[in-house]
Design a protein around this motif. Structure first.
Motif, short mmCIF file in Angstrom:
data_model
loop_
_atom_site.label_atom_id
_atom_site.label_comp_id
_atom_site.label_asym_id
_atom_site.label_seq_id
_atom_site.Cartn_x
_atom_site.Cartn_y
_atom_site.Cartn_z
N HIS A 105 4.84 0.44 0.38
CA HIS A 105 5.40 -0.60 1.24
C HIS A 105 4.38 -1.70 1.46
O HIS A 105 3.21 -1.59 1.09
CB HIS A 105 5.88 -0.02 2.58
CG HIS A 105 4.78 0.55 3.43
ND1 HIS A 105 4.30 1.83 3.26
CD2 HIS A 105 4.09 0.02 4.46
CE1 HIS A 105 3.37 2.06 4.14
NE2 HIS A 105 3.19 0.98 4.88
N GLU A 123 4.42 6.79 7.83
CA GLU A 123 3.99 5.80 8.83
C GLU A 123 5.18 5.35 9.67
O GLU A 123 6.13 4.77 9.15
CB GLU A 123 3.40 4.56 8.15
CG GLU A 123 2.16 4.82 7.32
CD GLU A 123 1.60 3.50 6.75
OE1 GLU A 123 2.11 2.42 7.11
OE2 GLU A 123 0.66 3.58 5.96
N HIS A 142 0.82 -1.20 0.00
CA HIS A 142 0.00 0.00 0.00
C HIS A 142 0.85 1.25 0.00
O HIS A 142 2.00 1.25 0.44
CB HIS A 142 -0.98 0.00 1.19
CG HIS A 142 -0.32 -0.14 2.53
ND1 HIS A 142 0.11 -1.35 3.01
CD2 HIS A 142 -0.04 0.77 3.48
CE1 HIS A 142 0.63 -1.18 4.22
NE2 HIS A 142 0.57 0.10 4.53
FE FE2 Z 1 1.58 0.77 6.21
#
Ligand code: FE2
Length: 375
Positions: free
Chosen positions: A317, A286, A279
């Motif tokens: 990732h 993140e 995604h």
């Molecule tokens: Fe993630």
């Protein structure tokens, strides 16, 4: 004490002495606050091992930033001595206790904090942190160090608005509720005159000396106070197929969210792939802190308990190659739960990197997907 210009949560604190009486003010060196933060260039996913960080001392002055931006700063420290009295007037703090136990003491009272606790400290609360001696830690191995992740916001850290009714009660679908929050116990009274308090405000770090000890609050009432919430009390929400991270959201702050990934049943459709898909969360960076359990998606990447990863916007990732096949094979063999536990912080502005973390970085992490896929 009240928030947002007398227009939000507040509490009345009944001090025995005037809380206004200061007798000295001195500028302090601000090692953590002035630690340089540099852009994530060249653009890379990052992996840091907190086990390799050397910051140790008290929770306040010895914390060292890992990353941050204008909205928050994320720090780590191994706590082996009590802090001075401290007031952070730049924003709320959420202190996540990774291992060990501490006693949080404040003008409102105290909280015994232990592994898995988020302790949310409202902006401006005078407090201090006292690590528990290993022998005093209930259920903890004797040698377990006290390690904490500190999230300093430039605003308020609160339960997500969507978990609350219009009058502020937790809704029944929320993954935690009022019963899970542990408020302070008090009153906590201390005698003393000419008591120093370290104050962080928007201009820097100051030592203010108070004529009387600030812990002279004989009682308080209101809706603004420190509290603890243990990650084990988060009730995971699961779906038949993979549910994305908003189901794990625990707190919100200005331009960031804090999520808790907790042990839970795996996705339960017979054909589900119970692992994140590749995604690109295009508006966010993140950060993930792996705190317990076996994190299936990261198998073979070098990530383990105590790891911190950063997956920035601009980089797609996902699981390590082979992880999906492995978890499907595990389901076929009867596996129905995951014991992974992690704290995730997603920020809407880019996370800058701190020099202090560089020595704990795994320089091979960025290439782990390609390495595994090419064999
Ligand atoms: Fe993630």
């Amino acid at each position: 004490m009240g928030e947002e210009g007398f227009s939000s949560d507040s509490s009345l604190l009944y001090h025995a002495h005037p809380p206004t009486a200061i007798v000295k003010s001195e500028v302090l060196a601000d090692v953590a606050g002035e630690a340089p933060l540099v852009p994530n260039q060249p653009l890379l996913p990052r992996h840091y091992r907190t086990q390799d960080l050397t910051s140790r001392g008290d929770l306040v002055l010895s914390r060292r930033p890992l990353m941050g931006n204008d909205d928050l700063r994320i720090s780590f420290v191994t706590v082996d001595e009590p802090s001075d009295l401290y007031r952070n007037s730049t924003g709320d703090e959420a202190v996540y206790v990774h291992t060990g136990a501490l006693r949080f003491e404040s003008v409102y009272g105290w909280i015994e904090a232990t592994s898995g606790d988020y302790v949310v400290v409202p902006r401006g609360t005078i407090h201090r942190w006292i690590p528990a001696a290993p022998a005093e830690q209930v259920g903890a191995p004797a040698a377990e160090p006290v390690q904490v992740l500190v999230i300093e916001a430039r605003g308020h850290i609160r339960p997500p608005r969507r978990y609350l009714s219009t009058t502020g009660q937790f809704l029944e679908h929320a993954p935690y509720c009022e019963r899970d929050l542990r408020a302070v116990t008090g009153p906590l009274l201390a005698d003393g005159e000419d008591v120093p308090v370290i104050v962080r405000n928007r201009t820097g770090l100051t030592r203010l000396t108070y004529a009387w000890h600030p812990f002279d609050v004989v009682g308080w009432d209101g809706c603004l106070y420190p509290y603890a919430f243990n990650i084990a009390d988060f009730e995971p929400i699961v779906k038949r197929t993979h549910a994305p991270p908003p189901v794990h959201q625990t707190f919100e702050g200005p331009n960031f969210v804090i999520c808790s990934f907790c042990p839970r049943p795996l996705d339960f459709d017979p054909s589900s792939v119970p692992i994140p898909y590749n995604h690109h969360n295009v508006d966010s960076d993140e950060m993930m802190f792996y705190v317990a359990g076996d994190y299936s998606a990261r198998q073979g990447s070098g990530v383990g308990i105590g790891s911190v990863t950063l997956h920035p916007s601009g980089f797609t990732h996902g699981p390590a190659p082979g992880a999906a096949e492995a978890v499907i094979a595990g389901m076929a063999a009867g596996r129905i739960t995951t014991d992974e536990t992690a704290v995730m912080i997603d920020t809407f502005r880019p996370l800058l990197l701190a020099d202090a973390a560089a020595g704990a970085e795994d320089p091979e992490y960025a290439w782990s997907w390609a390495r595994a896929a090419r064999g």
